[in-house]
Design an enzyme around this catalytic site. Structure first.
Site, short mmCIF file in Angstrom:
data_model
loop_
_atom_site.label_atom_id
_atom_site.label_comp_id
_atom_site.label_asym_id
_atom_site.label_seq_id
_atom_site.Cartn_x
_atom_site.Cartn_y
_atom_site.Cartn_z
N GLU A 26 1.36 -18.67 32.00
CA GLU A 26 1.25 -17.39 31.32
C GLU A 26 1.82 -17.38 29.89
OE1 GLU A 26 2.83 -14.29 33.81
OE2 GLU A 26 1.14 -14.41 35.20
N GLU A 67 -1.93 -17.46 40.83
CA GLU A 67 -1.01 -16.41 41.29
C GLU A 67 -1.81 -15.18 41.66
OE1 GLU A 67 2.24 -15.10 38.87
OE2 GLU A 67 2.83 -17.14 38.33
#
Length: 440
Positions: free
Chosen positions: A162, A355
């Site tokens: 991320e 995720e």
């Protein structure tokens, strides 16, 4: 709401043979043992009063560093194919840091669980700075050291986690470490992380790795209305949070108008950034509804959104929300994946959901079961629609230190008592175990 009983009578669709099922964690959020590694920017950040809502730190966290065998046993009982964890760069810089990951990888292999390490999950060593180009080179050197040590047992690698959130929350808005409020002056942080990814891919290839990806966060961006100002604001937000990090990797170019804002020889850097990956990881949580700026500062999901931003994030009405206040929109995952397929075509490699998860309290966490059930079905719908999806990782195995929220949010399939550190599997753990057995 779905329950264990109702999902048993309405079983999930079958995924293809070889589909990779797993769970995810990150080093800073679970390992503890802070005195046995170097200091990270998150240690420095949490030491500042007011930075973390409950005033906590990750000094002990879940003490996974000392309890990893217990946690691997939970993984084995769960029946996952793979475990996505992260390697702490500050720990690797300490004298015996890699010894821990040696032990962890050995334990995973002995349990029949495939190790899938992420090489950077926000815990930058103090003294390094993503505003500086040299940090990308230092990262590649670190990656080479890790690959040399673990590459005989690790096949599947993730470079970064991320970079969008690390740029936005850590450097633009200041609500995550290192706590800077640079707004658009944070763009070099994005570029240097992307460059670090490309250099890391090269370092891993040099070490013989053949299964490399990245974990980027993405979600659909929905205009607040059909008004041109709302549509324009939503398009801009989509560029910042989605295309800024996907286009350079998959197309070898920045979205229009962005490249000239980046530092250095951007054309040469893009050749490195676009080093081919074997798969593309996506972290998905929810869509975002975006409109024109409203001229006032707002708090959105615990994040301060300054008034001077050229967009405003709005509530998605009519859908359930998690205990974190995040909207629950499983069909957004299907929309995201089919949209990626349409946008990138043959340039999009196989996709892995690295995720997906939610924050809910309680051991009988039926809301989490319903959330995961809906998202797995949405993932299968994307697969049926022709998206090449190869895996799905739940966030997270354990309740953990949830960054600026401290220990106030629980994302785990396994409950952690932060006083005793006792692990207790939740109803969602048993549900997911049943799902995996049915898929095998």
């Amino acid at each position: 709401m779905a329950t264990e009983a109702s999902t048993a009578t309405n079983p999930l669709p079958q995924f293809p043979a070889g589909f990779l099922w797993g769970v995810s964690t990150s080093a800073h959020q679970i390992e503890g043992a802070a005195d046995e590694r170097e200091t990270s920017v998150w240690d420095a950040f949490t030491a500042e009063p007011g930075r973390v809502k409950d005033g906590s730190t990750a000094t002990v966290a879940c003490d996974h560093y000392h309890r990893y065998r217990e946690d691997v046993a939970l993984l084995a009982d769960l029946g996952v194919d793979a475990y996505r964890f992260s390697i702490s760069w500050p720990r690797v810089r300490s004298p015996k840091g890699l010894d821990f990951y040696d032990r962890l990888v050995d334990e995973l292999c002995a349990a029949g669980v495939r190790p899938v390490p992420t090489l950077f999950h926000w815990d930058l060593p103090v003294g390094l700075d993503w505003l500086e180009r040299d940090t990308a080179s230092r990262f590649a050197e670190y990656v080479a050291v890790v690959a040399e040590r673990l590459g005989d047992r690790v096949g599947k690698w993730i470079t970064l986690n991320e970079p969008a959130e690390h740029t936005l929350l850590g450097h633009a808005l200041g609500v995550h470490a290192p706590g800077r409020q640079l707004l658009f002056d944070a763009l070099p942080v994005a570029h240097h992380q992307l460059l670090a990814h490309g250099l890391a891919v090269r370092a891993l290839r040099a070490a013989g790795a053949t299964d490399i990806g990245i974990a980027n966060s993405h979600g659909p961006t929905w205009p607040a209305s059909r008004d041109s100002a709302d549509v324009e604001a939503a398009d801009f937000y989509d560029v910042l949070l989605n295309r800024l990090f996907a286009d350079p990797l998959l197309l070898g170019e920045y979205p229009s108008g962005i490249g000239e804002l980046m530092p250095g020889d951007v054309a040469s850097d893009l050749k490195v950034i676009a080093e081919p990956v074997d798969w593309y990881g996506i972290n998905y949580y929810a869509p975002t509804r975006v409109g024109a700026p409203e001229g006032t500062e707002i708090d959105f999901g615990g994040v301060r959104m300054p008034a001077e931003l050229p967009f405003s994030v709005r509530e998605i009405e009519g859908v359930p929300v998690t205990d974190f206040g995040w909207p629950v929109v499983p069909e957004g995952l299907t929309e995201l994946l089919t949209g990626f397929r349409d946008r990138y075509g043959e340039r999009l490699p196989p996709v892995v959901i690295t995720e997906n998860g939610c924050s809910y309290e309680g051991l009988d966490d039926q809301e989490r079961i319903a959330y995961l059930d809906g998202h797995v079905r949405a993932l299968h719908a994307a697969l049926v629609a022709g998206v090449d999806v190869r895996g799905y990782f739940v966030w997270s195995l354990l309740d953990n230190f949830e960054w600026a929220e401290g220990y106030a949010r629980r994302f785990g399939l396994v409950h952690v008592d932060y006083e005793t550190l006792q692990r207790t599997p939740k109803a969602s753990y048993r549900w997911f175990r049943d799902v995996l057995r049915a898929q095998s």
